[in-house]
Every structure is written in C-alpha cells, then in structure tokens.
Design a protein around this motif. Structure first.
Motif, mmCIF file in Angstrom:
data_model
loop_
_atom_site.group_PDB
_atom_site.id
_atom_site.type_symbol
_atom_site.label_atom_id
_atom_site.label_comp_id
_atom_site.label_asym_id
_atom_site.label_seq_id
_atom_site.Cartn_x
_atom_site.Cartn_y
_atom_site.Cartn_z
ATOM 1 N N HIS A 55 -49.716 -34.019 20.951
ATOM 2 C CA HIS A 55 -48.418 -33.863 20.274
ATOM 3 C C HIS A 55 -48.401 -34.720 19.004
ATOM 4 C CE1 HIS A 55 -43.743 -33.675 20.897
ATOM 5 N NE2 HIS A 55 -44.089 -33.503 19.627
ATOM 6 N N HIS A 63 -37.369 -28.555 22.963
ATOM 7 C CA HIS A 63 -38.603 -28.402 22.184
ATOM 8 C C HIS A 63 -39.716 -27.907 23.092
ATOM 9 C CE1 HIS A 63 -37.308 -31.322 18.749
ATOM 10 N NE2 HIS A 63 -36.584 -30.235 18.820
ATOM 11 N N HIS A 114 -41.180 -33.512 25.875
ATOM 12 C CA HIS A 114 -40.262 -34.630 26.184
ATOM 13 C C HIS A 114 -38.929 -34.210 26.820
ATOM 14 C CE1 HIS A 114 -38.357 -33.433 22.403
ATOM 15 N NE2 HIS A 114 -39.486 -33.631 21.754
ATOM 16 N N GLU A 167 -44.690 -26.937 17.673
ATOM 17 C CA GLU A 167 -43.537 -27.360 18.474
ATOM 18 C C GLU A 167 -42.372 -26.447 18.087
ATOM 19 O OE1 GLU A 167 -42.395 -31.500 18.150
ATOM 20 O OE2 GLU A 167 -41.197 -31.392 19.981
ATOM 21 N N ASP A 221 -46.446 -37.891 19.784
ATOM 22 C CA ASP A 221 -45.364 -37.418 18.908
ATOM 23 C C ASP A 221 -45.376 -38.234 17.615
ATOM 24 O OD1 ASP A 221 -43.315 -35.769 18.143
ATOM 25 O OD2 ASP A 221 -41.897 -36.423 19.681
ATOM 26 N N HIS A 246 -43.429 -28.748 13.630
ATOM 27 C CA HIS A 246 -42.245 -27.979 14.002
ATOM 28 C C HIS A 246 -42.278 -26.582 13.368
ATOM 29 C CE1 HIS A 246 -40.198 -31.454 15.749
ATOM 30 N NE2 HIS A 246 -40.578 -32.157 14.703
HETATM 31 ZN ZN LIG Z 1 -39.697 -32.784 19.827
#
Ligand SMILES: [Zn+2]
Ligand SMILES: [Zn+2]
Length: 276
Positions: free
Chosen positions: A6, A72, A188, A61, A244, A38
């Motif tokens: 991620h 997400h 998450h 994502e 992330d 994203h």
């Molecule tokens: Zn996210």
C-alpha cells in the motif's frame, strides 16, 4: 521476504514520483512494492521502468462509499483496460476535477483567493484532490499550512467548502476488479472513526468476493489488529499489510508495515491477469 502492499506516489497525493518510490523501496530493503495510487494507474509505467531489484505489484486504491461512509478498496493485478473497469476509473477521475472546481468556487465565495488554474498547476500530472487545494490555500496566505485546510471551516468532510464526490459501491467495485482478473483487499477498515467498518459489512464484502483485509496498517491499533485477524480467519480472508506511505506527508514510512509472505503468495495466486 518483505512486501509493502500500500504505497502512493505523485500520480495521486503522494509527494514522490513513482521512480523515486521504487528507489526508496530498494533502499528500505523491500522485495515487493504495490503502487496503489487513488483511482489511477498512471504511475505504473514509470514505477515499472525504475523497479530495479524490487518487484512492482501493480495496484490501485479505489474510492468507494457504503452507507454514507468512505470505504477504500485496494486492488491488484487487474487489467486496467478491461472496458467496464476503465469506464468507472474515467468516471471517478472526471468527477474529481468537477468536484475540485466546485470546492474552489465555494472557497472563493468564502473569500479565499485561489483559482482553479493554481490548483491544477500544483496537481500537475497527478489526479487532483483536496491536498492540492490545501496547498493553494496555504500559498495564498488564507491558512498557515496545508494541514489547516482539513477542518470543518474549510474542506474536511462536511466542511463549509466541502463537496461530496462520486464513489463506487464496494461490492460492485470488487466485482469489477475480479472481472478484470484482479484481487481486492479492503484497506484500513479500522483506521479511524470516519472509516471504522462493522464486522457485518466486512462479511458482506467477503461474500461479494473480497480476497483480503488490510490488518497491518500504521493507523490501526494492536487491539484492532487482533480483532481484524480473528475476523479475517472467520471469513476466510487473507491478512495483508502496507505502509500507506505518501512520501513527506507521512514522514517517509515506506516498509514500516508489510504483508506476511504466505498471505502475499496466496493473494497473487488468486489473480488471473491477462496473458500479455
Ligand atoms: Zn485509504
Ligand atoms: Zn492509501
């Protein structure tokens, strides 16, 4: 084997270009990095060319919404040109521009002196989003730092200048990813109040074809991880992890969380990418 599944780049709201992300991954001793910007795969080509000793796992994502809450969804190894998925990605991207313009208009109405052109130039090649608006606001002197934009006074969820965006239903998104040969992992699910997802909803997504749950995430407490691990076990889902990382926005934490090797191997074995 160390796999961070991620990671963001400048293709969305990270601060490092994809090639730099891959160089940092090598320095961090990672074997596998999933680039999961994203709602875009625009960073994959650059990352692949710069991968060096690190394996690039192509990902995304996806912005989804369920019962009014943002969800997400991480997806890997899908064919981004599969027509239905490609059409959804285009719709999300187009909407992001419309939405960012609408927020700039609202901010102008609140006396913030920024223009769409400034926001677009800050975003550059990236998918435009709130972080770019926040940086324009700081540059204009309306706020002291971009972080201050994310309050109810400005562009936080429900804020005075906030505009809602188009988002996919997560069960439908899982279906699209699978049709495109990929695998989907819920990102998450217990990282904070805004994204806290009840077990019943996670069970619903498991029934829709979800492959995994992101358990190892910097914003998930040890107690939540333990609950998510038990839930993953009950639902037959893989437990994955990732940093992330958003570059300087998240203090360069690439590799701080990883996916266990057996979960990683099972995950990629479930994908059926196109023969090319
Ligand atoms: Zn996210
Ligand atoms: Zn992310």
């Amino acid at each position: 084997m160390r796999a961070d599944l991620h990671v963001h780049s400048t293709a969305s709201d990270g601060t490092d270009p994809p090639a730099e992300v891959m160089r940092r991954a090598a320095r961090a001793g990672l074997d596998v990095v999933a680039l999961t910007d994203h709602d875009t795969v625009a960073g994959h080509a650059e990352a692949r060319a710069a991968a060096g000793p690190v394996t690039l796992l192509p990902g995304i994502e996806l912005s989804c919404r369920l019962d009014g809450r943002s969800v997400h969804l991480l997806a890997y190894l899908f064919d981004p040109d599969q027509p239905k998925l490609a059409a959804e990605l285009a719709r999300i991207r187009d909407d992001r521009v419309l939405r960012a313009r609408a927020m700039v208009d609202k901010l102008a109405g609140l006396g913030v002196d920024i223009s769409w052109e400034q926001v677009a130039s800050i975003a550059g090649q990236a998918v435009v989003g709130r972080p770019h608006i926040a940086r324009a606001m700081a540059a204009s002197g309306a706020i002291a730092s971009p972080r201050e934009a994310f309050t109810r006074d400005w562009i936080a969820d429900g804020g005075r200048a906030y505009v809602d965006r188009y988002a996919l239903d997560p069960a439908r998104a899982i279906g699209l990813v699978r049709e495109a040969g990929g695998v989907a992992v819920l990102a998450h699910p217990r990282a904070g109040r805004d994204t806290w997802m009840p077990a019943g909803q996670i069970g619903g997504l498991a029934a829709a074809g979800l492959a995994g749950l992101e358990v190892f995430h910097p914003d998930q407490s040890e107690a939540e991880r333990a609950r998510l691990l038990a839930l993953a076990h009950d639902l037959g889902l893989l437990a994955t992890g990732g940093s992330d990382d958003h570059g300087s926005l998240t203090d360069y934490r690439l590799g701080c969380e990883t996916t266990p090797q057996d979960a990683y191997q099972t995950l990629i074995s479930r994908a059926s990418p196109p023969a090319s």
